[in-house]
Design a protein around this motif. Sequence first.
Motif, PDB file in Angstrom:
ATOM      1  N   PRO A 239      89.721 -48.781 -43.859  1.00  0.00           N
ATOM      2  CA  PRO A 239      89.628 -49.603 -45.071  1.00  0.00           C
ATOM      3  C   PRO A 239      89.224 -51.036 -44.730  1.00  0.00           C
ATOM      4  O   PRO A 239      89.827 -51.672 -43.874  1.00  0.00           O
ATOM      5  CB  PRO A 239      91.051 -49.552 -45.642  1.00  0.00           C
ATOM      6  N   GLY A 240      88.167 -51.519 -45.372  1.00  0.00           N
ATOM      7  CA  GLY A 240      87.708 -52.879 -45.143  1.00  0.00           C
ATOM      8  C   GLY A 240      86.390 -52.956 -44.401  1.00  0.00           C
ATOM      9  O   GLY A 240      85.651 -53.935 -44.539  1.00  0.00           O
ATOM     10  N   TRP A 241      86.067 -51.914 -43.607  1.00  0.00           N
ATOM     11  CA  TRP A 241      84.810 -51.926 -42.866  1.00  0.00           C
ATOM     12  C   TRP A 241      83.614 -51.906 -43.817  1.00  0.00           C
ATOM     13  O   TRP A 241      82.630 -52.629 -43.612  1.00  0.00           O
ATOM     14  CB  TRP A 241      84.751 -50.733 -41.917  1.00  0.00           C
ATOM     15  N   ASP A 242      83.700 -51.088 -44.871  1.00  0.00           N
ATOM     16  CA  ASP A 242      82.585 -51.010 -45.817  1.00  0.00           C
ATOM     17  C   ASP A 242      82.342 -52.349 -46.500  1.00  0.00           C
ATOM     18  O   ASP A 242      81.193 -52.722 -46.780  1.00  0.00           O
ATOM     19  CB  ASP A 242      82.852 -49.928 -46.860  1.00  0.00           C
ATOM     20  N   GLU A 243      83.409 -53.102 -46.744  1.00  0.00           N
ATOM     21  CA  GLU A 243      83.261 -54.410 -47.375  1.00  0.00           C
ATOM     22  C   GLU A 243      82.540 -55.379 -46.447  1.00  0.00           C
ATOM     23  O   GLU A 243      81.660 -56.141 -46.881  1.00  0.00           O
ATOM     24  CB  GLU A 243      84.632 -54.970 -47.751  1.00  0.00           C
ATOM     25  N   CYS A 244      82.888 -55.364 -45.161  1.00  0.00           N
ATOM     26  CA  CYS A 244      82.217 -56.244 -44.196  1.00  0.00           C
ATOM     27  C   CYS A 244      80.732 -55.922 -44.115  1.00  0.00           C
ATOM     28  O   CYS A 244      79.886 -56.819 -44.043  1.00  0.00           O
ATOM     29  CB  CYS A 244      82.868 -56.105 -42.820  1.00  0.00           C
ATOM     30  N   VAL A 245      80.405 -54.640 -44.123  1.00  0.00           N
ATOM     31  CA  VAL A 245      79.005 -54.238 -44.082  1.00  0.00           C
ATOM     32  C   VAL A 245      78.276 -54.698 -45.338  1.00  0.00           C
ATOM     33  O   VAL A 245      77.158 -55.221 -45.284  1.00  0.00           O
ATOM     34  CB  VAL A 245      78.885 -52.707 -43.920  1.00  0.00           C
TER      35      VAL A 245
END
Length: 269
Positions: A239-245
């Motif tokens: 959770p959160g990796w997609d937001e950084c991308v």
Amino acid sequence: MANSLKCINSISSNIRNISTTTAKNDAWLSKIFVRKIEPTKESHSRMLSDKEVIYALQTHNYRADSKKPYLTNVKNIVDWIGTQDSLNKNVQLVGSWTVNVGDQDQALHLWRFIGGFQQIDAFNNLTDTSLEYQKIQEEQGKLVRARHLQYLLAFSYWPQILLRQPKNIYEIRSYALKPGTMIEWGNNWARAINFRKNNDEAFAGFFSQIGRLYNVHHIWCYENLNKRKETRESAWRSPGWDECVAYTVPLIREMHCRVMVPTEFSPTQ
């Protein structure tokens, strides 16, 4: 009267549905558009890097029929630098690779200069006056089709470079960013790197100082291509990796990746 109430209720319901849909769309769009960074009088390099160490990334396109003599030539340069007491071990080869997937007939060499540009100036003064070094360089000119040199700084939030033991492959992901977006990139990757620490695959992260500007290079280390696949899939489950991308994609003008294998004389394997 009853029909009027039904009409009003229907309109209210439609408004609530539209509001819900709009809120969802706004939440999605908030991940796409770049967040604003306040202006600063401090240089980007000082904000993103806290080390007085400069890295030099050499990219050589060697002739397809000259790989073996080319690598012998580079090894001769490495050996020559190692014999120069005046450099005081302040010029070090970190990694040397040939490209396996991506730009064929290409090699990359990563050097570390401890002491910043002052050490680079001392190195250049030494090589400019050495007939032995110039002879080796002339030999290299006959073996390569093109050469490019960049001076880089390491991102301060990236894990310390640790030399790896055999056997590994390396992936260098290179990004050309929109001018003025380096701080935004650093802000997001300072968080994103935490999602990529579990398998110790983060090898090095740099941004350019001289050469092609607004360039970023991330170097990752994997046991093999299948491990690369598993590691990257694991990051997407965090959770959160997609937001950084989502935040960093709009900053990129161009990107490409190359899979590399270490040379025999590379300090990191």
